[in-house]
Enzyme design. Structure first.
Site, PDB file in Angstrom:
ATOM      1  CE1 TYR A   1       0.281   2.798  26.768  1.00  0.00           C
ATOM      2  CE2 TYR A   1       2.083   1.413  27.563  1.00  0.00           C
ATOM      3  CZ  TYR A   1       1.639   2.481  26.804  1.00  0.00           C
ATOM      4  OH  TYR A   1       2.537   3.216  26.069  1.00  0.00           O
TER       5      TYR A   1
ATOM      6  CG  PHE B   1       1.885  -1.350  -2.034  1.00  0.00           C
ATOM      7  CD1 PHE B   1       0.847  -1.515  -2.930  1.00  0.00           C
ATOM      8  CD2 PHE B   1       1.672  -0.578  -0.901  1.00  0.00           C
ATOM      9  CE1 PHE B   1      -0.393  -0.920  -2.705  1.00  0.00           C
ATOM     10  CE2 PHE B   1       0.434   0.011  -0.663  1.00  0.00           C
ATOM     11  CZ  PHE B   1      -0.600  -0.164  -1.572  1.00  0.00           C
ATOM     12  CB  THR B   2       2.151   3.437  -3.348  1.00  0.00           C
ATOM     13  OG1 THR B   2       1.173   2.844  -2.493  1.00  0.00           O
ATOM     14  CG2 THR B   2       1.645   3.443  -4.779  1.00  0.00           C
TER      15      THR B   2
ATOM     16  CG  ASP C   1       3.831  -6.738   1.632  1.00  0.00           C
ATOM     17  OD1 ASP C   1       2.858  -7.208   2.271  1.00  0.00           O
ATOM     18  OD2 ASP C   1       3.838  -5.583   1.179  1.00  0.00           O
TER      19      ASP C   1
ATOM     20  CE  LYS D   1      -4.020  -4.760   0.225  1.00  0.00           C
ATOM     21  NZ  LYS D   1      -5.228  -4.060  -0.193  1.00  0.00           N
TER      22      LYS D   1
ATOM     23  NE  ARG E   1      -3.081   2.309  -7.388  1.00  0.00           N
ATOM     24  CZ  ARG E   1      -2.682   2.634  -6.134  1.00  0.00           C
ATOM     25  NH1 ARG E   1      -2.503   1.726  -5.216  1.00  0.00           N
ATOM     26  NH2 ARG E   1      -2.458   3.881  -5.812  1.00  0.00           N
TER      27      ARG E   1
ATOM     28  CG  PHE F   1      -2.140   8.008  -5.829  1.00  0.00           C
ATOM     29  CD1 PHE F   1      -0.768   7.941  -5.703  1.00  0.00           C
ATOM     30  CD2 PHE F   1      -2.920   7.314  -4.915  1.00  0.00           C
ATOM     31  CE1 PHE F   1      -0.182   7.194  -4.683  1.00  0.00           C
ATOM     32  CE2 PHE F   1      -2.352   6.571  -3.893  1.00  0.00           C
ATOM     33  CZ  PHE F   1      -0.974   6.512  -3.781  1.00  0.00           C
TER      34      PHE F   1
HETATM   35  N1  F0G Z   1       1.817  -3.906   1.282  1.00  0.00           N
HETATM   36  C1  F0G Z   1       0.862  -4.225   0.395  1.00  0.00           C
HETATM   37  C2  F0G Z   1       1.086  -5.326  -0.580  1.00  0.00           C
HETATM   38  C3  F0G Z   1      -0.356  -3.510   0.400  1.00  0.00           C
HETATM   39  O1  F0G Z   1      -1.288  -3.822  -0.495  1.00  0.00           O
HETATM   40  C4  F0G Z   1      -0.541  -2.465   1.333  1.00  0.00           C
HETATM   41  C5  F0G Z   1      -1.777  -1.681   1.337  1.00  0.00           C
HETATM   42  C6  F0G Z   1       0.495  -2.178   2.241  1.00  0.00           C
HETATM   43  C7  F0G Z   1       1.661  -2.927   2.185  1.00  0.00           C
HETATM   44  C8  F0G Z   1       0.367  -1.083   3.249  1.00  0.00           C
HETATM   45  O2  F0G Z   1      -0.509  -1.471   4.251  1.00  0.00           O
HETATM   46  O3  F0G Z   1      -2.385   0.214   4.095  1.00  0.00           O
HETATM   47  O4  F0G Z   1      -2.049  -1.194   6.160  1.00  0.00           O
HETATM   48  O5  F0G Z   1      -0.463   0.622   5.606  1.00  0.00           O
HETATM   49  N2  F0G Z   1      -2.616  -1.666   0.380  1.00  0.00           N
HETATM   50  C9  F0G Z   1      -3.880  -0.918   0.331  1.00  0.00           C
HETATM   51  C10 F0G Z   1      -4.537  -1.066  -1.009  1.00  0.00           C
HETATM   52  C11 F0G Z   1      -3.741   0.502   0.764  1.00  0.00           C
HETATM   53  O6  F0G Z   1      -5.565  -0.385  -1.228  1.00  0.00           O
HETATM   54  O7  F0G Z   1      -4.124  -1.869  -1.850  1.00  0.00           O
HETATM   55  P1  F0G Z   1      -1.391  -0.391   5.069  1.00  0.00           P
END
Ligand code: F0G
Length: 487
Positions: A85, A137-138, A228, A271, A394, A460
């Site tokens: 832990y 980013f979303t 990021d 990623k 997208r 989406f």
């Molecule tokens: N920032 C970027 C640029 C991303 O592409 C993503 C995730 C995140 C933050 C969030 O990271 O998913 O680990 O919580 N992108 C994925 C995609 C979901 O399909 O492009 P996460």
């Protein structure tokens, strides 16, 4: 522009292809079911590719997130996981990797990228603040807004041009940055956010020259820069390819230069190194300490941050492998191959090729489908039906509705075909190109979509749609006429 492709080989015939510099030793069976069954699956999934089961999918190009292939060393490292832990030796190895790859002294572990966004937004954003950035980013946008902030996308004029030769469409517009600081005052700018290989505009990188200019403005006004770094390896690779000053630098040197220009760096390890997890790194102890207490509250203890120890090990190895040109160039090389081939065939595709995936310009592809009928969503569904390849919408479906219930139309309608690292072979990529080519030649058969189930938040993911006319059946009939009983 892009010479020096160590990953590409020239054939005797003159053709150039990206060569796989790995061998496949563990395989997973795939299914290619008949087109009639794919249509059934599309109907059951509400014409939303997020709602398909992988049993019906042949090539899963939905995302590269958590789907890149792991290396033998990553898998092997999981066996030596020191489960604890607190104070695990696996965590010590991860910290070492972070120091080597990112050149950061202080690191906070999180369970995935958006968890880092949650913590950064909670600590640095107060209601009324603004966050200028190259593009949202979303999940980033959602967290900033949840904490009372407003985002400003200050990309350059080139960023949203589908056809472009610009090597750095992810650059931030410095004049617009100065305007925002002037308008709102530096005290209301929570931070400036730069996203490496800018996801939603087609995986497009920014340059170090641009980042240096952003740094200069940030210094003048005492504003911090948040980077990021979820797709930072690819951005570093493009800098090496496209920015003369860095032609002879290693990926590691470029990464250190980029991270040295930011105050905070966060990333999704899904990623960066094919494992769950992520983190927030900095060399500024004060900033680190402001976030530190939130880790045990939202993520887990300081030495695992919501990840399993096995993932911690595999992440350490995966991060170190990011420094290897043959690893980091694999996905961009395959993407470039696919973009070039599609471009030659006249299929509208975002250029120059970026990171993450191939981005098809659905607005042009389906110019007869009005934006209110979601051309990018329709193209994603149609492409799945004719090929079994799953991409991601997208465009406007990934957007929201305004206060009056009207769609906020997306800047660009894209179908994203992600290229997870070292997962697909070139013949699979050629199959995807062929079916997309066929679909383009038969594009007039594809119609629009409308919602019949629409969640109020992030629609989406779970929304369900139906065709505005019986176009999918016509598409299947034409496929059968052209391909006979081929799958
Ligand atoms: N920032 C970027 C640029 C991303 O592409 C993503 C995730 C995140 C933050 C969030 O990271 O998913 O680990 O919580 N992108 C994925 C995609 C979901 O399909 O492009 P996460």
């Amino acid at each position: 522009m892009e010479q020096n492709q160590s990953y590409n080989v020239k054939f005797f015939s003159g053709e150039e292809i990206p060569l796989e510099l790995h061998k496949v030793r563990i395989v997973q069976k795939l299914n290619l079911i008949p087109i009639e069954e794919r249509l059934k699956a599309a109907v059951e999934g509400g014409f939303n590719t997020f709602l398909l089961t992988t049993k019906t999918v042949y090539l899963d190009m939905l995302t590269d997130s958590g789907t890149n292939a792991m290396s033998d060393n990553q898998v092997a490292s999981m066996l030596r996981a020191d489960d604890a832990y607190a104070g695990s030796q696996s965590y010590a190895r991860l910290e070492e990797a972070i120091k080597e790859v990112f050149n950061c002294k202080y690191y906070l572990p999180v369970h995935q990228g958006r968890a880092a966004e949650n913590i950064i937004s909670k600590v640095f954003i107060k209601p009324g603040d603004v966050v200028p950035m190259n593009y949202h980013f979303t999940t980033t946008k959602a967290h900033i807004e949840l904490n009372g902030g407003t985002i400003f996308e200050i990309y350059t004029d080139e960023a949203l041009k589908v056809k472009s030769q610009h090597p750095f469409k992810g650059n931030l517009d410095i004049a617009k940055l100065n305007d925002i600081i002037k308008k709102y005052g530096a005290s209301r700018v929570a931070y400036i956010r730069l996203e490496a290989s800018t996801n939603l505009i087609g995986g497009q990188p920014f340059s170090i020259a641009n980042m240096r200019e952003v740094r200069k403005v940030a210094n003048e006004h005492g504003i911090i820069i948040v980077l990021d770094a979820s797709l930072i390896g690819e951005n570093a690779y493009f800098i090496k390819q496209r920015e003369a000053e860095f032609k002879n630098k290693s990926i590691k040197e470029i990464l250190h230069e980029m991270i040295g220009l930011a105050d905070l760096t966060y990333f999704s390890s899904r990623k960066v190194s094919s494992t769950r997890g992520g983190g927030i790194c900095t060399n500024n102890l004060q900033l680190h300490n402001r976030m530190r207490d939130l880790i045990p509250l939202f993520e887990g203890f300081y030495t695992y941050g919501g990840m399993s120890i096995r993932e911690v090990e595999a992440m350490a190895v995966g991060l170190a492998e990011t420094l290897d040109d043959t690893v980091i160039s694999q996905s961009p090389s395959f993407i470039r191959f696919m973009v070039n081939e599609l471009d030659k065939l006249g299929v509208p595709v975002v250029t120059p090729a970026g990171g993450l995936g191939v981005h098809i310009d659905a607005g042009t592809f389906l110019s007869h489908v009005p934006q209110s009928q979601y051309p990018a969503g329709a193209l994603a569904a149609a492409f799945f039906i004719v090929s079994g390849v799953r991409g991601m919408e997208r465009g406007t479906i990934s957007s929201v509705r305004d206060a009056n219930g009207n769609d906020v139309l997306a800047d660009i309608e894209l179908l994203r075909l992600a290229m997870p690292r070292r997962v697909f072979t070139l013949s699979q990529v050629k199959y995807a190109i062929d079916r997309l080519h066929w679909l383009y030649r038969n594009r007039e058969l594809v119609g629009g979509l409308k919602f019949y189930e629409e969640p109020p938040v992030l629609r989406f993911f779970g929304g369900k749609l139906e065709p505005t006319s019986p176009w999918p059946e016509k598409l299947v009939a034409k496929f059968r006429a052209d391909f006979g009983d081929s799958l």
